[in-house]
Design a protein around this motif. Structure first.
Motif, PDB file in Angstrom:
ATOM      1  N   UNK A  76       0.871  -1.172   0.000  1.00  0.00           N
ATOM      2  CA  UNK A  76       0.000   0.000   0.000  1.00  0.00           C
ATOM      3  C   UNK A  76       0.907   1.220   0.000  1.00  0.00           C
ATOM      4  N   UNK A  77       0.718   2.082  -0.988  1.00  0.00           N
ATOM      5  CA  UNK A  77       1.572   3.258  -1.066  1.00  0.00           C
ATOM      6  C   UNK A  77       1.047   4.263  -2.065  1.00  0.00           C
ATOM      7  N   UNK A  78       1.906   5.197  -2.410  1.00  0.00           N
ATOM      8  CA  UNK A  78       1.556   6.277  -3.336  1.00  0.00           C
ATOM      9  C   UNK A  78       2.416   6.141  -4.589  1.00  0.00           C
ATOM     10  N   UNK A  79       1.780   6.226  -5.745  1.00  0.00           N
ATOM     11  CA  UNK A  79       2.505   6.174  -7.008  1.00  0.00           C
ATOM     12  C   UNK A  79       3.252   7.493  -7.180  1.00  0.00           C
ATOM     13  N   UNK A 112      -1.453   9.121  -6.653  1.00  0.00           N
ATOM     14  CA  UNK A 112      -2.603   8.397  -6.098  1.00  0.00           C
ATOM     15  C   UNK A 112      -2.170   7.295  -5.124  1.00  0.00           C
ATOM     16  N   UNK A 113      -2.972   7.096  -4.089  1.00  0.00           N
ATOM     17  CA  UNK A 113      -2.741   5.997  -3.154  1.00  0.00           C
ATOM     18  C   UNK A 113      -3.298   4.728  -3.785  1.00  0.00           C
ATOM     19  N   UNK A 114      -2.511   3.657  -3.750  1.00  0.00           N
ATOM     20  CA  UNK A 114      -2.936   2.390  -4.343  1.00  0.00           C
ATOM     21  C   UNK A 114      -2.601   1.242  -3.399  1.00  0.00           C
ATOM     22  N   UNK A 115      -3.273   0.144  -3.624  1.00  0.00           N
ATOM     23  CA  UNK A 115      -2.965  -1.120  -2.952  1.00  0.00           C
ATOM     24  C   UNK A 115      -2.894  -2.186  -4.028  1.00  0.00           C
ATOM     25  N   UNK A 116      -1.966  -3.119  -3.861  1.00  0.00           N
ATOM     26  CA  UNK A 116      -1.831  -4.224  -4.805  1.00  0.00           C
ATOM     27  C   UNK A 116      -1.362  -5.449  -4.034  1.00  0.00           C
ATOM     28  N   UNK A 117      -1.912  -6.591  -4.388  1.00  0.00           N
ATOM     29  CA  UNK A 117      -1.496  -7.864  -3.799  1.00  0.00           C
ATOM     30  C   UNK A 117      -0.751  -8.639  -4.876  1.00  0.00           C
ATOM     31  N   UNK A 118       0.476  -9.046  -4.561  1.00  0.00           N
ATOM     32  CA  UNK A 118       1.308  -9.759  -5.524  1.00  0.00           C
ATOM     33  C   UNK A 118       1.811 -11.064  -4.917  1.00  0.00           C
ATOM     34  N   UNK A 119       2.049 -12.030  -5.783  1.00  0.00           N
ATOM     35  CA  UNK A 119       2.519 -13.359  -5.372  1.00  0.00           C
ATOM     36  C   UNK A 119       3.971 -13.521  -5.774  1.00  0.00           C
ATOM     37  N   UNK A 120       4.738 -14.219  -4.940  1.00  0.00           N
ATOM     38  CA  UNK A 120       6.106 -14.561  -5.297  1.00  0.00           C
ATOM     39  C   UNK A 120       7.131 -13.464  -5.074  1.00  0.00           C
ATOM     40  N   UNK A 121       6.826 -12.496  -4.229  1.00  0.00           N
ATOM     41  CA  UNK A 121       7.785 -11.425  -3.940  1.00  0.00           C
ATOM     42  C   UNK A 121       8.998 -12.023  -3.216  1.00  0.00           C
ATOM     43  N   UNK A 122      10.181 -11.567  -3.604  1.00  0.00           N
ATOM     44  CA  UNK A 122      11.401 -12.018  -2.950  1.00  0.00           C
ATOM     45  C   UNK A 122      11.935 -10.901  -2.062  1.00  0.00           C
TER      46      UNK A 122
END
Length: 128
Positions: A76-79, A112-122
């Motif tokens: 969750x952060x700002x672009x 803009x503030x955004x949230x993203x869910x990602x898989x496989x982050x190292x």
């Protein structure tokens, strides 16, 4: 990025639970030694990409964040910036995370503030 490891997985890849402002979920540990639960560690996050813009939630209030499953990490952060190649500079807490994106971004996404869910982050410790 300074994170605290919540737990360490015991099966397959060296999975760790990660917690920091704007970061929650699990990732794969890519450090030279064994991670230690509860000890803050400075890391870089390597987000596998590209991530489709349909995976981003724009303007998400802190009470309505997307849920995470095992093996997923929520950012969750700002672009701060999106370049012409689709790489997004995402300000997460006091750090930045680069996310390669695909598809058409929303209009006026910078700032803009955004949230993203990602898989496989190292997670790579920086030894800082």
């Amino acid at each position: 990025m300074l994170v605290t490891l919540r737990r360490i997985g015991t099966r397959g890849e060296p999975a760790v639970g990660v917690n920091a402002p704007g970061v929650s979920g699990s990732a794969v540990w890519r450090g030279p030694g064994a991670p230690v639960v509860g000890v803050p560690v400075d890391v870089e996050l390597d987000v596998p990409g590209p991530v489709g813009w349909d995976m981003f939630v724009v303007g998400t209030p802190s009470t309505d964040l997307p849920a995470v499953a095992e093996g997923e990490l929520r950012l969750v952060g700002v672009v701060e910036h999106r370049d012409d190649d689709g790489v997004v500079v995402l300000r997460v807490g006091r750090s930045v995370v680069l996310v390669e994106t695909t598809g058409t971004p929303p209009r006026r996404i910078d700032g803009q503030r955004v949230a993203v869910v990602v898989r496989g982050v190292e997670v790579h410790p920086t030894s800082v």
